[in-house]
Design a protein around this motif. Structure first.
Motif, PDB file in Angstrom:
ATOM      1  N   UNK A 261       0.841  -1.202  -0.004  1.00 26.88           N
ATOM      2  CA  UNK A 261      -0.114   0.172   0.014  1.00 26.88           C
ATOM      3  C   UNK A 261       0.813   1.201   0.167  1.00 26.88           C
ATOM      4  N   UNK A 262       0.467   2.265  -0.712  1.00 31.16           N
ATOM      5  CA  UNK A 262       1.183   3.514  -0.981  1.00 31.16           C
ATOM      6  C   UNK A 262       0.279   4.680  -0.944  1.00 31.16           C
ATOM      7  N   UNK A 263       0.555   5.743  -0.279  1.00 35.67           N
ATOM      8  CA  UNK A 263      -0.313   6.849  -0.109  1.00 35.67           C
ATOM      9  C   UNK A 263       0.591   8.135  -0.713  1.00 35.67           C
ATOM     10  N   UNK A 264      -0.437   9.170  -1.061  1.00 34.82           N
ATOM     11  CA  UNK A 264      -0.055  10.644  -1.166  1.00 34.82           C
ATOM     12  C   UNK A 264      -0.657  11.187  -0.255  1.00 34.82           C
ATOM     13  N   UNK A 265      -0.031  12.198   0.297  1.00 34.33           N
ATOM     14  CA  UNK A 265      -0.727  13.307   1.247  1.00 34.33           C
ATOM     15  C   UNK A 265      -0.132  14.462   1.093  1.00 34.33           C
ATOM     16  N   UNK A 266      -0.952  15.719   1.348  1.00 39.34           N
ATOM     17  CA  UNK A 266      -0.606  16.849   0.880  1.00 39.34           C
ATOM     18  C   UNK A 266      -0.360  17.722   2.593  1.00 39.34           C
ATOM     19  N   UNK A 267       0.364  18.570   2.646  1.00 38.41           N
ATOM     20  CA  UNK A 267       0.580  19.096   3.869  1.00 38.41           C
ATOM     21  C   UNK A 267       0.932  20.758   3.581  1.00 38.41           C
ATOM     22  N   UNK A 268      -0.052  21.350   4.135  1.00 35.65           N
ATOM     23  CA  UNK A 268      -0.197  22.631   4.252  1.00 35.65           C
ATOM     24  C   UNK A 268       0.083  23.277   5.535  1.00 35.65           C
ATOM     25  N   UNK A 269       0.735  24.377   5.639  1.00 41.57           N
ATOM     26  CA  UNK A 269       0.978  24.936   6.992  1.00 41.57           C
ATOM     27  C   UNK A 269      -0.300  25.273   7.466  1.00 41.57           C
ATOM     28  N   UNK A 270      -0.589  24.828   8.771  1.00 39.19           N
ATOM     29  CA  UNK A 270      -1.560  25.028   9.665  1.00 39.19           C
ATOM     30  C   UNK A 270      -2.838  24.160   9.282  1.00 39.19           C
TER      31      UNK A 270
ATOM     32  N   UNK B 249      -4.615  12.372  -0.345  1.00 35.99           N
ATOM     33  CA  UNK B 249      -5.097  12.782  -1.741  1.00 35.99           C
ATOM     34  C   UNK B 249      -5.422  11.428  -2.381  1.00 35.99           C
ATOM     35  N   UNK B 250      -4.591  10.650  -2.378  1.00 44.23           N
ATOM     36  CA  UNK B 250      -4.898   9.039  -3.007  1.00 44.23           C
ATOM     37  C   UNK B 250      -4.274   7.939  -2.332  1.00 44.23           C
ATOM     38  N   UNK B 251      -4.709   7.063  -2.374  1.00 39.21           N
ATOM     39  CA  UNK B 251      -3.816   5.593  -1.963  1.00 39.21           C
ATOM     40  C   UNK B 251      -3.913   4.473  -2.765  1.00 39.21           C
ATOM     41  N   UNK B 252      -3.175   3.570  -2.830  1.00 38.86           N
ATOM     42  CA  UNK B 252      -3.261   2.358  -3.835  1.00 38.86           C
ATOM     43  C   UNK B 252      -2.848   1.305  -2.867  1.00 38.86           C
ATOM     44  N   UNK B 253      -3.722   0.059  -2.893  1.00 33.94           N
ATOM     45  CA  UNK B 253      -3.545  -1.174  -1.959  1.00 33.94           C
ATOM     46  C   UNK B 253      -2.755  -2.039  -2.695  1.00 33.94           C
TER      47      UNK B 253
ATOM     48  N   UNK C 221       4.681  11.401   0.340  1.00 32.76           N
ATOM     49  CA  UNK C 221       4.613   9.831  -0.132  1.00 32.76           C
ATOM     50  C   UNK C 221       4.774   8.985   0.988  1.00 32.76           C
ATOM     51  N   UNK C 222       3.875   7.924   1.220  1.00 34.87           N
ATOM     52  CA  UNK C 222       4.046   6.958   2.552  1.00 34.87           C
ATOM     53  C   UNK C 222       3.552   5.668   1.764  1.00 34.87           C
ATOM     54  N   UNK C 223       4.360   4.625   2.493  1.00 32.81           N
ATOM     55  CA  UNK C 223       4.070   3.226   2.038  1.00 32.81           C
ATOM     56  C   UNK C 223       3.950   2.389   3.422  1.00 32.81           C
ATOM     57  N   UNK C 224       3.153   1.385   3.279  1.00 33.67           N
ATOM     58  CA  UNK C 224       2.733   0.480   4.570  1.00 33.67           C
ATOM     59  C   UNK C 224       2.519  -0.842   4.277  1.00 33.67           C
ATOM     60  N   UNK C 225       2.791  -1.894   5.023  1.00 35.50           N
ATOM     61  CA  UNK C 225       2.494  -3.282   4.862  1.00 35.50           C
ATOM     62  C   UNK C 225       1.553  -3.518   5.989  1.00 35.50           C
ATOM     63  N   UNK C 226       1.270  -2.872   7.087  1.00 30.32           N
ATOM     64  CA  UNK C 226       0.378  -3.085   7.993  1.00 30.32           C
ATOM     65  C   UNK C 226      -0.057  -1.593   8.387  1.00 30.32           C
TER      66      UNK C 226
ATOM     67  N   UNK D 178       7.267   7.332   5.733  1.00 37.81           N
ATOM     68  CA  UNK D 178       7.009   8.513   4.855  1.00 37.81           C
ATOM     69  C   UNK D 178       8.370   8.959   4.075  1.00 37.81           C
ATOM     70  N   UNK D 179       8.298   9.232   2.799  1.00 34.16           N
ATOM     71  CA  UNK D 179       9.517  10.042   2.036  1.00 34.16           C
ATOM     72  C   UNK D 179       9.639  11.429   2.670  1.00 34.16           C
ATOM     73  N   UNK D 180      10.741  11.973   2.213  1.00 33.08           N
ATOM     74  CA  UNK D 180      11.168  13.345   2.445  1.00 33.08           C
ATOM     75  C   UNK D 180      10.162  14.486   2.058  1.00 33.08           C
TER      76      UNK D 180
END
Lengths: 112, 110
Positions: free
Chosen positions: B31-40, B46-50, B91-96, B101-103
């Protein structure tokens, strides 16, 4: 819908002090609760998680968190902070294999 | 141990431009993910994929497309960049239940 509330936007402590970061959540089903740390300019790093069992969970670097179902809370604690603990801390909830829902974060500033 | 790589590290675009962010992981996670981080505003999904070729919309999918070309990579496309937009995409990934997270990719739209 899951929601996560972190009541403190910024916490200031001195090195050696204890700190507690508050997290409250709302969700009706089975969830994972977790805490992440983000140092300036870096990605998030996992600290600890809770799903079931002992409500007090231990994480890395002396952090622990306590789950309370009655309060819908998962507060993070550390008995004695170090300057390197200065960072933003995010509480998060998720159902298994789904994306995390994050709180807005608590910035911790540790002064010498 | 594994690592998550995000490219580019900094992305500067023009209003209306289509922009693509890339993420690679060598954990062999499903599983992988995309997040958006805004100040405050914290992080928002945003999206994820299993799995490969799977896509699931998050809370913030409007204005974005994603592509899981293979297990190790997950791309995010900003379909039309908004003027004065500034955010970090993680971006992030998980097995559980623990996510790695990426940088991040820092986006600035002029």
């Amino acid at each position: 819908t899951q929601t996560v509330s972190q009541s403190d936007a910024h916490v200031t402590v001195f090195e050696g002090d204890s700190v507690e970061l508050r997290c409250n959540y709302s969700y009706g089903g089975s969830i994972y609760l977790s805490w992440y740390i983000q140092h300036h300019g870096r990605g998030l790093q996992f600290l600890l998680k809770y799903y079931s069992g002992n409500p007090v969970v231990q994480g890395v670097n002396g952090f622990e968190a306590e789950f309370s179902k009655s309060d819908s809370s998962f507060h993070l604690r550390k008995a004695s902070v170090h300057w390197s603990d200065s960072a933003v801390y995010f509480c998060a909830v998720s159902a298994f294999a789904q994306g995390l829902t994050f709180g807005l974060g608590t910035r911790v500033s540790v002064f010498p | 141990g594994g690592i998550i790589t995000q490219t580019p590290k900094f992305l500067i675009g023009q209003e209306g431009q289509k922009l693509t962010l890339k993420c690679q992981q060598n954990f062999n996670h499903d599983t992988m993910y995309w997040y958006r981080q805004d100040s405050g505003k914290g992080l928002r999904l945003i999206y994820y994929s299993i799995t490969e070729n799977d896509l699931q919309k998050g809370d913030l999918s409007e204005g974005y497309d994603a592509s899981r070309e293979k297990k190790s990579s997950f791309s995010l496309t900003v379909t039309s960049a908004q003027k004065n937009e500034m955010a970090v995409f993680l971006c992030a990934s998980t097995q559980g239940d623990e996510q790695y997270f990426g940088p991040g990719t820092r986006l600035t739209v002029l």
